[in-house]
Design an enzyme around this catalytic site. Structure first.
Site, PDB file in Angstrom:
ATOM      1  N   ASP A 141       2.600  -4.949   7.769  1.00 43.45           N
ATOM      2  CA  ASP A 141       1.440  -3.810   7.614  1.00 43.45           C
ATOM      3  C   ASP A 141       0.124  -4.684   7.620  1.00 43.45           C
ATOM      4  O   ASP A 141      -0.296  -5.327   6.713  1.00 43.45           O
ATOM      5  CB  ASP A 141       1.441  -3.052   6.262  1.00 43.45           C
ATOM      6  CG  ASP A 141       0.163  -2.528   5.742  1.00 43.45           C
ATOM      7  OD1 ASP A 141      -0.831  -2.565   6.837  1.00 43.45           O
ATOM      8  OD2 ASP A 141       0.184  -1.502   4.720  1.00 43.45           O
ATOM      9  N   GLN A 200      -5.115  -4.996   6.907  1.00 44.17           N
ATOM     10  CA  GLN A 200      -6.316  -5.716   6.240  1.00 44.17           C
ATOM     11  C   GLN A 200      -6.100  -7.257   7.101  1.00 44.17           C
ATOM     12  O   GLN A 200      -6.810  -8.191   6.573  1.00 44.17           O
ATOM     13  CB  GLN A 200      -6.211  -6.039   4.748  1.00 44.17           C
ATOM     14  CG  GLN A 200      -6.236  -4.570   4.110  1.00 44.17           C
ATOM     15  CD  GLN A 200      -7.663  -3.986   4.083  1.00 44.17           C
ATOM     16  OE1 GLN A 200      -8.683  -4.702   4.463  1.00 44.17           O
ATOM     17  NE2 GLN A 200      -7.617  -2.899   3.615  1.00 44.17           N
ATOM     18  N   LYS A 223     -10.990  -0.146  10.775  1.00 43.61           N
ATOM     19  CA  LYS A 223     -10.994  -1.083   9.910  1.00 43.61           C
ATOM     20  C   LYS A 223     -11.283  -2.187  10.943  1.00 43.61           C
ATOM     21  O   LYS A 223     -11.573  -3.548  10.392  1.00 43.61           O
ATOM     22  CB  LYS A 223      -9.693  -1.591   9.037  1.00 43.61           C
ATOM     23  CG  LYS A 223      -9.459  -0.420   8.235  1.00 43.61           C
ATOM     24  CD  LYS A 223      -8.446  -0.778   7.016  1.00 43.61           C
ATOM     25  CE  LYS A 223      -7.579   0.262   6.313  1.00 43.61           C
ATOM     26  NZ  LYS A 223      -8.552   0.822   5.278  1.00 43.61           N
ATOM     27  N   HIS A 256       0.747  -1.235  -0.101  1.00 47.44           N
ATOM     28  CA  HIS A 256      -0.095   0.148   0.031  1.00 47.44           C
ATOM     29  C   HIS A 256       0.802   1.136  -0.054  1.00 47.44           C
ATOM     30  O   HIS A 256       2.054   1.095   0.693  1.00 47.44           O
ATOM     31  CB  HIS A 256      -0.898  -0.191   1.305  1.00 47.44           C
ATOM     32  CG  HIS A 256      -2.152   0.977   1.457  1.00 47.44           C
ATOM     33  ND1 HIS A 256      -1.712   2.286   1.854  1.00 47.44           N
ATOM     34  CD2 HIS A 256      -3.111   0.838   1.017  1.00 47.44           C
ATOM     35  CE1 HIS A 256      -2.795   2.937   1.975  1.00 47.44           C
ATOM     36  NE2 HIS A 256      -3.642   2.123   1.452  1.00 47.44           N
ATOM     37  N   CYS A 262      -4.727   2.815  -3.552  1.00 45.04           N
ATOM     38  CA  CYS A 262      -3.579   3.287  -2.924  1.00 45.04           C
ATOM     39  C   CYS A 262      -2.687   2.056  -3.185  1.00 45.04           C
ATOM     40  O   CYS A 262      -1.641   1.944  -2.375  1.00 45.04           O
ATOM     41  CB  CYS A 262      -3.738   3.338  -1.280  1.00 45.04           C
ATOM     42  SG  CYS A 262      -4.834   4.971  -1.134  1.00 45.04           S
TER      43      CYS A 262
HETATM   44  N1  C6P Z   1      -6.444   0.896   2.991  1.00 40.59           N
HETATM   45  C1  C6P Z   1      -8.487   0.578   1.377  1.00 40.59           C
HETATM   46  O1  C6P Z   1      -9.532   1.070   0.845  1.00 40.59           O
HETATM   47  P1  C6P Z   1      -5.117   3.998   7.108  1.00 40.59           P
HETATM   48  O2  C6P Z   1      -5.633   4.797   5.930  1.00 40.59           O
HETATM   49  O3  C6P Z   1      -3.766   4.608   7.703  1.00 40.59           O
HETATM   50  O4  C6P Z   1      -5.974   3.817   7.970  1.00 40.59           O
HETATM   51  O5  C6P Z   1      -4.693   2.640   6.239  1.00 40.59           O
HETATM   52  C2  C6P Z   1      -3.547   2.733   5.357  1.00 40.59           C
HETATM   53  C3  C6P Z   1      -3.600   1.210   4.938  1.00 40.59           C
HETATM   54  C4  C6P Z   1      -2.450   0.748   4.972  1.00 40.59           C
HETATM   55  N2  C6P Z   1      -2.138  -0.684   4.559  1.00 40.59           N
HETATM   56  C5  C6P Z   1      -3.195  -1.139   4.060  1.00 40.59           C
HETATM   57  C6  C6P Z   1      -2.890  -2.610   3.362  1.00 40.59           C
HETATM   58  C7  C6P Z   1      -4.474  -0.821   3.683  1.00 40.59           C
HETATM   59  O6  C6P Z   1      -5.354  -1.309   3.049  1.00 40.59           O
HETATM   60  C8  C6P Z   1      -4.523   0.403   4.101  1.00 40.59           C
HETATM   61  C9  C6P Z   1      -5.802   1.323   3.996  1.00 40.59           C
HETATM   62  C10 C6P Z   1      -7.658   1.411   2.390  1.00 40.59           C
HETATM   63  O7  C6P Z   1      -7.637  -0.579   0.918  1.00 40.59           O
HETATM   64  C11 C6P Z   1      -7.935   2.733   2.181  1.00 40.59           C
HETATM   65  S1  C6P Z   1      -6.787   3.165   0.908  1.00 40.59           S
END
Ligand code: C6P
Length: 415
Positions: free
Chosen positions: A207, A210, A233, A130, A373
């Site tokens: 990371d 998910q 999430k 990401h 992203c």
């Molecule tokens: N992905 C998606 O719709 P934040 O925004 O900081 O809470 O999470 C960032 C992030 C980092 N790593 C992974 C694997 C992610 O999926 C995400 C967030 C969302 O897929 C928003 S782009």
């Protein structure tokens, strides 16, 4: 919420905890399949947060009055509970609260990366990272003279582990890898990657944005040095995320942000830092959000993360099968099973992903369309965008049927 912690989820019962799911748009019921972006918040979480505001709203670690003490205890307890939820036996000392996964990445990249990386060092990422990880390490590497390399994704949407073994060498200082891809749904072999990193004296950052929402996670079993996730999430509130770090590593790191609340002693000349995790939590923290996050992990633990995982695997398998019925849908990532999480990204031959999402929205079906992203990964897949349906504890097979009806409309319009 009370339900037996065995067998399939009682989805009807769970849905009662999420009043937002009762919404409709001009009489068409909402079908929410955008859970990889943000999950909804159950009543016990909303209730815990409003109880905080109604009864003990106060700043933490600053007052000796009753309310501040109650807020401080709740805030500290939340760290311990969330640490426990992801298998961190060190409790609060290994659990830093941040804004989200992105901030957790930045904290480590700035604090650890700026002091530890230099010319000749390598940061190994994967092609499915990401932007939160990819852009951050890219920029820190530019500042420090380190080099970024990428483990390739193979034709099935899995990491090429032979290439991983080539990429991770004695020059590697950090391996940063996504646990579950938010685009491909791939569940990566993070323990194996941790072993590879450690064999070469490198650290590993996982990371888990998910993964933590959707499957049991044990950071110690993985042997991650750092592990990041977001509250919004995992059925929790926005504005809070977690960074697990091994105590010995966090202790050796400088603070990322400075200010009140993170100091031990300040003079006109210099300052020293508070103990973990407060060293990394300057200023007034997200207190209500921490209370909400605590309630969210309690809620998920009561359901049981193994059952959450099974439920999502079933939905992903059903979606995978139904989407392929007409032979004009390309799905990205591994086949359903242990190596795929609860999401499916796809493209319909005749229709741009954004048009598809718009038609879905006419059916009140919420999916995400775009690059999620992961622009470099989409470049590699040879598409600018994809549509993505992502599932959670309150989703049903019938909702996937509604998604497929919307797909029929798209075929009729654009096919
Ligand atoms: N992905 C998606 O719709 P934040 O925004 O900081 O809470 O999470 C960032 C992030 C980092 N790593 C992974 C694997 C992610 O999926 C995400 C967030 C969302 O897929 C928003 S782009």
């Amino acid at each position: 919420m009370s339900q037996q912690n065995v067998g399939p989820l009682d989805v009807e019962r769970i849905r009662e905890d999420f009043p937002i799911l009762e919404r409709d748009f001009d009489g068409t019921p909402l079908v929410y399949l955008d859970n990889a972006a943000t999950t909804h918040t159950p009543e016990p979480v909303v209730e815990a947060m409003s109880d905080y505001y109604r009864r003990y709203n106060s700043n933490v670690h600053r007052g000796i009055h009753h309310l501040s003490q109650e807020a401080s205890v709740a805030y500290e307890d939340a760290h311990d509970r969330v640490a426990e939820f992801i298998g961190a036996s060190g409790g609060r000392e290994e659990m830093v609260f941040t804004k989200n996964t992105t901030e957790s990445e930045n904290l480590v990249a700035y604090s650890w990366g700026l002091s530890e990386l230099g010319p000749g060092d390598e940061v190994v990422l994967t092609e499915m990272e990401h932007h939160a990880s990819l852009v951050t390490w890219q920029q820190i590497a530019k500042r420090t003279g380190a080099e970024v390399t990428y483990i390739e994704v193979d034709g099935t949407g899995r990491l090429d582990m032979d290439h991983a073994r080539e990429c991770i060498t004695d020059d590697t200082a950090m391996v940063s890898v996504v646990h579950v891809s938010n685009t491909l749904g791939t569940v990566n072999p993070v323990s194996e990657l941790a072993d590879l990193a450690h064999d070469h004296g490198a650290l590993i950052f996982v990371d888990g944005a998910q993964a933590v929402p959707n499957q049991p996670v044990d950071v110690e079993e993985i042997d991650a040095d750092f592990y990041a996730f977001s509250g919004h999430k995992i059925a929790g509130p926005t504005g809070i995320g977690g960074l697990y770090g091994k105590k010995s590593i966090l202790e050796g790191m400088d603070p990322y942000l400075y200010g009140g609340g993170m100091i031990r002693k300040v003079t006109f000349e210099d300052s020293t830092w508070a103990e973990l995790p407060w060293k990394f939590e300057p200023g007034t923290p997200p207190i209500a959000e921490a209370v909400g996050l605590h309630a969210a992990v309690d809620y998920l633990a009561e359901i049981g993360m193994d059952r959450v995982r099974e439920h999502e695997e079933r939905l992903a398998a059903y979606a995978y099968e139904r989407l392929q019925e007409d032979g004009d849908v390309e799905i990205y990532g591994p086949e359903p099973g242990p190596e795929r999480g609860g999401l499916v990204s796809f493209n319909l031959e005749s229709t741009h992903a954004h048009d598809l999402a718009s038609i879905m929205n006419d059916h009140a079906v919420a999916v995400r369309a775009g690059d999620h992203c992961t622009q470099p990964l989409h470049d590699k897949l040879g598409v600018a965008a994809s549509a993505r349906a992502s599932f959670y504890i309150y989703n049903t097979k019938e909702e996937i049927d509604v998604l497929c009806e919307a797909l029929e409309d798209a075929r009729a319009l654009f096919g």
